[in-house]
Design a protein around this motif. Structure first.
Motif, short mmCIF file in Angstrom:
data_model
loop_
_atom_site.label_atom_id
_atom_site.label_comp_id
_atom_site.label_asym_id
_atom_site.label_seq_id
_atom_site.Cartn_x
_atom_site.Cartn_y
_atom_site.Cartn_z
N ALA A 56 0.85 -1.19 0.00
CA ALA A 56 0.00 0.00 0.00
C ALA A 56 0.89 1.24 0.00
O ALA A 56 1.97 1.24 0.59
N ALA A 57 0.41 2.26 -0.65
CA ALA A 57 1.14 3.53 -0.62
C ALA A 57 1.14 4.06 0.81
O ALA A 57 0.16 3.88 1.54
N PRO A 58 2.23 4.69 1.23
CA PRO A 58 2.27 5.20 2.60
C PRO A 58 1.22 6.29 2.80
O PRO A 58 0.98 7.11 1.92
N ASP A 59 0.60 6.27 3.96
CA ASP A 59 -0.43 7.25 4.31
C ASP A 59 0.24 8.59 4.63
O ASP A 59 1.02 8.68 5.57
N PRO A 60 -0.05 9.63 3.84
CA PRO A 60 0.63 10.92 4.05
C PRO A 60 0.08 11.71 5.24
O PRO A 60 0.69 12.69 5.67
N SER A 61 -1.07 11.29 5.77
CA SER A 61 -1.66 12.05 6.87
C SER A 61 -1.06 11.62 8.19
O SER A 61 -0.55 10.52 8.35
N ASP A 62 -1.11 12.52 9.15
CA ASP A 62 -0.62 12.23 10.49
C ASP A 62 -1.81 12.18 11.43
O ASP A 62 -1.89 12.91 12.40
N VAL A 63 -2.76 11.30 11.09
CA VAL A 63 -4.02 11.22 11.81
C VAL A 63 -4.16 9.85 12.43
O VAL A 63 -3.86 8.84 11.78
N GLN A 64 -4.60 9.80 13.67
CA GLN A 64 -4.94 8.53 14.27
C GLN A 64 -6.44 8.35 14.10
O GLN A 64 -7.21 9.27 14.33
N SER A 65 -6.83 7.15 13.69
CA SER A 65 -8.23 6.92 13.37
C SER A 65 -8.62 5.50 13.73
O SER A 65 -7.78 4.59 13.67
N SER A 66 -9.88 5.31 14.09
CA SER A 66 -10.36 3.96 14.36
C SER A 66 -10.65 3.22 13.06
O SER A 66 -10.76 2.00 13.05
N ALA A 67 -10.76 3.94 11.95
CA ALA A 67 -11.02 3.31 10.66
C ALA A 67 -9.77 2.60 10.17
O ALA A 67 -8.71 3.19 10.09
N ARG A 68 -9.88 1.33 9.88
CA ARG A 68 -8.74 0.54 9.44
C ARG A 68 -8.61 0.50 7.92
O ARG A 68 -7.59 0.13 7.39
N ASN A 69 -9.66 0.85 7.23
CA ASN A 69 -9.66 0.80 5.78
C ASN A 69 -9.30 2.17 5.23
O ASN A 69 -10.16 2.98 4.91
N ARG A 70 -8.00 2.43 5.13
CA ARG A 70 -7.49 3.71 4.64
C ARG A 70 -6.74 3.43 3.34
O ARG A 70 -5.73 2.74 3.36
N LEU A 71 -7.24 3.95 2.24
CA LEU A 71 -6.67 3.68 0.93
C LEU A 71 -6.09 4.97 0.36
O LEU A 71 -6.82 5.92 0.08
N PRO A 112 -8.31 16.55 -10.08
CA PRO A 112 -7.55 15.43 -10.64
C PRO A 112 -6.05 15.62 -10.40
O PRO A 112 -5.51 16.71 -10.61
N GLY A 113 -5.43 14.57 -9.89
CA GLY A 113 -4.01 14.61 -9.57
C GLY A 113 -3.72 14.86 -8.11
O GLY A 113 -2.58 14.69 -7.67
N SER A 114 -4.73 15.23 -7.32
CA SER A 114 -4.52 15.47 -5.89
C SER A 114 -4.28 14.15 -5.17
O SER A 114 -4.96 13.15 -5.44
N LEU A 115 -3.34 14.15 -4.22
CA LEU A 115 -3.13 13.00 -3.36
C LEU A 115 -4.17 13.04 -2.26
O LEU A 115 -4.41 14.10 -1.67
N ALA A 116 -4.82 11.92 -1.99
CA ALA A 116 -5.88 11.87 -0.97
C ALA A 116 -5.93 10.49 -0.34
O ALA A 116 -5.35 9.54 -0.86
N VAL A 117 -6.61 10.41 0.78
CA VAL A 117 -6.80 9.14 1.47
C VAL A 117 -8.30 8.88 1.57
O VAL A 117 -9.04 9.71 2.11
N ALA A 118 -8.74 7.74 1.05
CA ALA A 118 -10.14 7.34 1.17
C ALA A 118 -10.25 6.53 2.46
O ALA A 118 -9.58 5.52 2.62
N VAL A 119 -11.06 7.01 3.39
CA VAL A 119 -11.25 6.33 4.66
C VAL A 119 -12.64 5.71 4.63
O VAL A 119 -13.64 6.41 4.46
N ILE A 120 -12.69 4.39 4.78
CA ILE A 120 -13.95 3.67 4.66
C ILE A 120 -14.30 3.09 6.02
O ILE A 120 -13.57 2.27 6.57
#
Length: 135
Positions: A56-71, A112-120
């Motif tokens: 998986a690509a490294p998560d660029p955010s510095d967020v702690q979250s209960s969601a485990r599905n971070r894409l 388009p082209g923005s880096l983002a994290v989909a949290v499911i």
């Protein structure tokens, strides 16, 4: 116990048949011969291999979250009107589509082209199997 031919294993892993053959020859991925004398990979071994080798690509955010599905992925399209927007992302081999307010898209600078994290985070996950009929 399910078994997968080399070509099917390659498709599921997102690599070429030759790559799977090299892994089998190197002993990295265990395989055996089926009744038709073809190389096959045990389903459980393939699942374990896929999990161990997932990149998986490294998560660029510095967020702690209960969601485990971070894409992590790239925004590929944004369709917005005055109120709502549809944001499409490509996260590895997965296409993710999110509906959100147009205001949120503007505030986040999504394009388009923005880096983002989909949290499911969902309380319902549907699991299907191919060709499965009623029990």
């Amino acid at each position: 116990m399910p078994q997968f031919r080399i070509s099917d294993a390659a498709r599921l892993l997102g690599v070429s048949d030759d790559t799977v053959r090299r892994w089998v020859e190197a002993g990295t991925l265990p395989a055996q011969t089926d009744g038709s004398n073809r190389k096959v990979v045990d389903g459980a071994a393939l699942a374990a291999f896929a999990r161990e080798h997932a990149n998986a690509a490294p998560d660029p955010s510095d967020v702690q979250s209960s969601a485990r599905n971070r894409l992590v992925g790239l925004v590929t399209a944004v369709k917005a009107d005055r109120v709502m927007a549809q944001v499409e992302m490509q996260c590895g081999p997965h296409r993710i589509v999110s509906l959100m307010s147009s205001e949120a898209v503007q505030e986040m600078g999504l394009e388009p082209g923005s880096l983002a994290v989909a949290v499911i985070k969902s309380t319902t996950v549907v699991v299907e199997t191919p060709g499965a009929g009623p029990p």
